[in-house]
Design a protein around this motif. Structure first.
Motif, PDB file in Angstrom:
ATOM      1  N   LEU A 151       0.828  -1.198   0.000  1.00 40.96           N
ATOM      2  CA  LEU A 151       0.000   0.000   0.000  1.00 40.96           C
ATOM      3  C   LEU A 151       0.869   1.258   0.000  1.00 40.96           C
ATOM      4  O   LEU A 151       0.558   2.239  -0.698  1.00 40.96           O
ATOM      5  CB  LEU A 151      -0.942  -0.010   1.203  1.00 40.96           C
ATOM      6  N   ILE A 183      -0.437   4.828  -0.494  1.00 41.07           N
ATOM      7  CA  ILE A 183      -1.511   4.751   0.500  1.00 41.07           C
ATOM      8  C   ILE A 183      -0.887   4.518   1.871  1.00 41.07           C
ATOM      9  O   ILE A 183      -0.135   3.551   2.067  1.00 41.07           O
ATOM     10  CB  ILE A 183      -2.496   3.618   0.144  1.00 41.07           C
ATOM     11  N   THR A 207      -0.839   3.650   5.891  1.00 41.14           N
ATOM     12  CA  THR A 207      -1.556   2.787   6.839  1.00 41.14           C
ATOM     13  C   THR A 207      -1.150   3.153   8.269  1.00 41.14           C
ATOM     14  O   THR A 207      -0.125   3.805   8.508  1.00 41.14           O
ATOM     15  CB  THR A 207      -1.226   1.301   6.589  1.00 41.14           C
ATOM     16  N   ILE A 235      -6.302   1.633   7.204  1.00 39.74           N
ATOM     17  CA  ILE A 235      -5.915   2.686   6.257  1.00 39.74           C
ATOM     18  C   ILE A 235      -6.094   4.027   6.976  1.00 39.74           C
ATOM     19  O   ILE A 235      -7.158   4.281   7.548  1.00 39.74           O
ATOM     20  CB  ILE A 235      -6.788   2.644   5.003  1.00 39.74           C
ATOM     21  N   PHE A 282      -6.978   5.270  -1.792  1.00 38.31           N
ATOM     22  CA  PHE A 282      -7.230   3.851  -1.566  1.00 38.31           C
ATOM     23  C   PHE A 282      -8.478   3.384  -2.304  1.00 38.31           C
ATOM     24  O   PHE A 282      -8.452   2.387  -3.030  1.00 38.31           O
ATOM     25  CB  PHE A 282      -7.379   3.569  -0.073  1.00 38.31           C
ATOM     26  N   VAL A 295      -7.190   0.882  -5.366  1.00 35.71           N
ATOM     27  CA  VAL A 295      -7.161  -0.521  -4.925  1.00 35.71           C
ATOM     28  C   VAL A 295      -8.573  -0.974  -4.583  1.00 35.71           C
ATOM     29  O   VAL A 295      -9.166  -1.801  -5.270  1.00 35.71           O
ATOM     30  CB  VAL A 295      -6.202  -0.712  -3.733  1.00 35.71           C
TER      31      VAL A 295
END
Length: 977
Positions: free
Chosen positions: A402, A407, A409, A432, A442, A446
């Motif tokens: 990610l 992205i 996390t 996330i 995100f 994804v």
């Protein structure tokens, strides 16, 4: 000399109603416009004159390029244009017959299969191996069958109120709630359709082998043979089959189980399970049907019943394959499974297939933490104390992926849980970060796979967060302005009156300042209320509003064509995408129809397929379609859909010699096979009319027309088949004759040299498409005869329902005409001619109609001594006309005249001015004209005020002697697509 100032062009008057664009520069011949000053003013408002001038650059063009009185802007060549081009030393041009090309800059992102996106220009060398995402009834992928490059063109930048942007040429169609609309017809405040999921940028995977037969050394030969036969062994990183397996594996790790010998079970909602089943089929295995059963559950002491949906596969080969790829054979909680060893060597988009399927099964859907803030989407796993390290590694790998795609996390969390009876367990959780931009990245790159509910919710979250961000930016701007103006001495009370925002916000901004970004105001809709009101379509698209459209210069532009019947694709998230006429006579009078108009229009609308897409009077197999393409109306005669007289009263007796079905692509045939005997959409229609005026009684008598008689006019073409023929050959011609293309001022005039292989093939394919169009109109006429027989309770023969004539509108035909020659007998333009002689020409008529005079050998015998019938449709609220070929037509226009009234107004402009139901009501109440259509928008687009004055168009034709008025008709009822 009298001239006319048409902006970029100064036209010279040759004589009354004839205007010339003088030959200059690289023009091979002059241009000619046949129009009154009233019509010339309308023609000058678009690109018709520029396109006419561009046409004069075509090699082999003779005398002059001509624009008819109904001319309006087309693609490359004006609609209502005529050009005679030497059939030996000239060219044949699909653009001068009719095709659509819609253009986007090369940097435009195109959504592809498997969650990828790629810049349009990069598809040039690989488009035939790719599948683009299409927004049909649902999102699906479709083979790309066309890639075009169209040179440098003016490009416009579109931005929506929610921040989506795209660049395109003015003629590129965008999907709107009212159908496809060209960008040039859109403006701020108009709505368009977008699909917010973007996917990840395509990258070619590193090539390596994941599994070989050595990994199955202990398996029986039959199992290995099953995998080998399905191209699953050896399994490589570049195999398409791997992409399906990544999705299936990711989902099963989240919401699957192993059953009895060979069984794999998948659990979810029925529509999601169907998507997985389709992917299982794609790699060659047969899934079971979806099973449903009620089950009793207990959580925290509460008992409830729920319906469980599932399906299974029973292939030992598939189960073993997934295990070798990383599926645990034992309980997931106690297994040491972690990330498949090969995953981080794959391309980002391939890793996303695996993780997004896992998220679809395991991650929570977007939800409000409180009011306008969203929870962190989280995924969790329970592991035993002994296997927790493997679980932690799984989440660390996930977080690393990610991070690689931008992205963020949170830290991995772990919690001790109530131990089960066999193991002490620990719960691991990864979330996330819920920063708005991070969540948008995100959800849009994804997201969730195999879970439609979560996908819809994610789209709503994207749109909500964008709306929230715009509101915060607005409040930041106001706060900054208020603080500056207050510091400058402006009274706060005056600032409160000026800004549309609450007083407390103004006071804090002016006096105390603020730390950090402002929050949305109290009236800003919270997320759950937004979700309740905001609509996401079944195909996961949403409606948005155009904020601005601005010219951004000229760029090289490209286009692709997809195989899917929706004929659209996703570009930067936006959903972006041959005719003729015949008249059927009757012996009925207007009195016979009065009072039965509504019954008749309903019956016709019910019986004759209309509108976009498939569906026709007959469904044909491959052999039948080949016959139609080769034999034209002769096929319809043999099948009982025509009588001998129909052929005798059709241009070319309803069959073009030289038609070759083999020159028509399979894609074009597939499109046509479902559309034979259908009107289509747009300006195509079937109209019952009455004869109101007769101007030449002797000719009208030979045509079988008299005042108050009922006739039926059918206007339609070769549907998707003809369009596909043009686009297929356009691509081939552009690639094969690039040198010629570079010599032309407009790439949409792409042409093949006469005598070349492509010129011969295109001509043969075009003739086959013309045969298809004639049969299409013949079948509609056949069905019309049946409807009249039912409504009026008598045989159609007793009503003398005979074909007057059928003539093509978009066509290039080999014909013999007088052309100018130089002293050595070579064809030259008008200015250099010293004599004339007969030459075979490709006469291109785009939105024009043949108009041969009396005595011409190609006029049907029944009309040869009076001239060829010509049918010119008007709008729904005006008259149409029957003409005959004028005695000056051969000399002046290569035997041609206008084909209709010609548009004055774009479709979007029409819908902004007219309301379809109002137009229908007005036509019925004031003129007793009954109209029925697929939608009110179609009626608005074709409202009477949208078109030029057909009376003036026909008057000019008559005055010039290229098409003589014979009779006028007026609508009684009309059906449209």
């Amino acid at each position: 000399m009298t001239t006319y100032d048409a902006g970029e062009f100064t036209l010279e008057k040759v004589r009354e109603y004839v205007w010339k664009i003088p030959q200059t520069g690289e023009m091979r011949v002059p241009g000619r416009v046949l129009a009154s000053e009233e019509l010339l003013a309308e023609i000058s408002e678009d690109l018709s004159l520029k396109q006419l001038k561009n046409t004069t650059h075509l090699p082999g063009i003779q005398k002059y390029a001509i624009a008819m009185p109904d001319a309006h802007q087309g693609y490359g060549f004006p609609v209502g244009g005529v050009a005679g081009i030497d059939a030996e030393n000239g060219v044949i041009s699909p653009g001068a017959v009719g095709y659509d090309i819609n253009c986007l800059p090369g940097s435009t992102d195109v959504r592809l299969s498997f969650g990828r996106r790629m810049e349009l220009e990069d598809l040039r060398e690989r488009f035939e191996d790719e599948r683009a995402i299409v927004a049909g009834d649902e999102l699906t992928d479709s083979p790309i069958r066309l890639f075009t490059e169209s040179g440098t063109k003016p490009v416009y930048r579109v931005e929506t109120t929610r921040g989506q942007t795209i660049q395109a040429t003015a003629e590129h169609p965008f999907l709107t709630p009212d159908g496809m609309v060209e960008l040039g017809d859109l403006g701020p405040g108009d709505q368009t359709i977008v699909q917010p999921f973007r996917g990840l940028e395509h990258e070619d995977p590193e090539a390596f082998t994941i599994l070989t037969e050595d990994d199955f050394a202990d398996a029986n030969p039959q199992l290995k043979r099953v995998l080998t036969d399905r191209n699953l062994l050896p399994l490589r990183s570049t195999d398409e089959e791997l992409n399906y397996l990544l999705k299936i594996l990711g989902f099963h790790l989240g919401d699957g189980s192993l059953g009895g010998e060979g069984q794999l079970w998948f659990y979810g909602e029925p529509e999601d399970l169907e998507s997985i089943r389709e992917d299982v089929k794609s790699i060659g295995f047969t899934p079971s049907k979806v099973y449903s059963r009620d089950r009793q559950h207990e959580i925290d002491g509460s008992s409830f019943k729920a319906t469980e949906h599932s399906f299974k596969t029973t292939s030992k080969a598939l189960r073993r394959l997934l295990i070798e790829l990383g599926l645990p054979e034992d309980s997931k909680i106690s297994s040491e499974f972690s990330t498949p060893w090969f995953l981080d060597r794959l391309a980002d988009w391939q890793q996303a297939l695996f993780y997004s399927a896992f998220f679809g099964a395991e991650m929570n859907a977007p939800a409000a933490q409180h009011d306008t803030n969203l929870y962190c989407p989280k995924v969790s796993q329970n592991r035993t104390v002994e296997t927790v390290d493997s679980g932690r590694q799984f989440f660390e790998d996930m977080a690393a992926f990610l991070s690689d795609v931008g992205i963020e996390t949170n830290e991995i969390e772990s919690f001790e849980t109530d131990s089960n009876r066999d193991h002490d367990t620990i719960r691991l959780r990864l979330g996330i970060k819920n920063d708005s931009q991070n969540l948008i990245r995100f959800f849009s790159t994804v997201g969730y796979r195999y879970n439609r509910d979560k996908q819809r919710r994610a789209i709503k979250a994207i749109e909500y967060l964008k709306r929230k961000e715009r509101e915060i930016v607005r409040r930041e701007r106001i706060a900054s302005e208020v603080q500056a103006r207050a510091d400058g001495g402006e009274p706060v009370r005056e600032l409160k009156e000026e800004y549309d925002i609450n007083d407390r916000f103004i006071e804090r901004s002016a006096w105390s300042g603020r730390e950090g970004r402002p929050r949305p105001g109290e009236t800003f809709l919270d997320f759950e209320d937004f979700c309740e009101d905001f609509e996401v379509q079944e195909n996961l698209t949403v409606t948005t509003t155009v904020d601005s459209i601005e010219h951004v210069g000229e760029k090289t532009v490209y286009d692709i064509g997809v195989e899917h019947d929706a004929h659209n694709f996703l570009a930067n998230g936006f959903v972006v995408s041959n005719c003729g006429v015949r008249m059927l006579k009757t012996n009925l009078t207007y009195a016979d129809v009065q009072g039965r108009e509504e019954e008749l229009v309903d019956a016709l609308f019910e019986a004759i397929p209309a509108g976009l897409g498939g569906g026709g009077v007959v469904q044909t197999d491959v052999d039948t379609l080949e016959d139609v393409l080769e034999r034209g109306v002769d096929w319809a005669l043999e099948e009982g859909y025509a009588v001998e007289a129909d052929l005798a009263h059709c241009e070319d007796e309803g069959v073009r010699p030289g038609a070759d079905p083999d020159a028509v692509s399979q894609k074009a045939k597939d499109r046509g096979r479902q559309q034979l005997g259908s009107l289509g959409s747009g300006n195509h229609f079937l109209e019952v009319q009455r004869v109101t005026d007769v101007y030449r009684a002797d000719v009208a008598e030979r045509f079988g027309l008299k005042e108050d008689q009922i006739v039926v006019l059918i206007h339609c073409g070769s549907r998707g088949l003809g369009h596909q023929v043009c686009t297929d050959y356009l691509r081939d011609i552009e690639q094969a004759h690039q040198g010629l293309l570079e010599q032309l001022p407009d790439k949409e005039l792409a042409a093949a040299p006469a005598g070349s292989h492509l010129a011969e093939e295109y001509y043969a394919a075009m003739n086959a498409a013309i045969n298809f169009a004639w049969v299409n109109r013949q079948l509609i006429m056949h069905r019309t005869r049946e409807v009249f027989a039912d409504v009026f309770d008598r045989d159609w023969r007793d009503m003398e329902m005979e074909l007057l004539y059928d003539v093509a509108h978009n066509i290039a035909k080999k014909e013999t005409h007088d052309v100018g020659v130089d002293p050595e007998g070579r064809p030259v333009g008008e200015a250099d001619a010293v004599d004339s002689e007969e030459r075979e020409l490709f006469v291109h008529r785009k939105g024009a109609t043949r108009a041969f005079p009396a005595g011409h050998p190609e006029v049907p015998a029944a009309y040869r001594d009076v001239g060829q019938p010509i049918i010119i449709p008007g709008s729904m609220g005006s008259g149409s006309y029957v003409l005959r070929g004028g005695e000056n037509s051969l000399e002046e226009t290569f035997g041609s005249t206008a084909h209709g009234a010609g548009r004055l107004m774009s479709r979007t402009e029409a819908k902004n001015i007219y309301w379809g139901e109002d137009v229908q009501d007005d036509l019925r109440e004031t003129q007793q004209i009954y109209v029925k259509a697929e939608s009110g928008a179609t009626v608005a687009e074709e409202a009477p005020g949208v078109y030029k004055d057909v009376d003036e168009v026909v008057r000019i034709s008559d005055e010039l002697g290229i098409g003589d008025r014979v009779a006028r008709t007026f609508p009684v009822c009309n059906i449209k697509g």
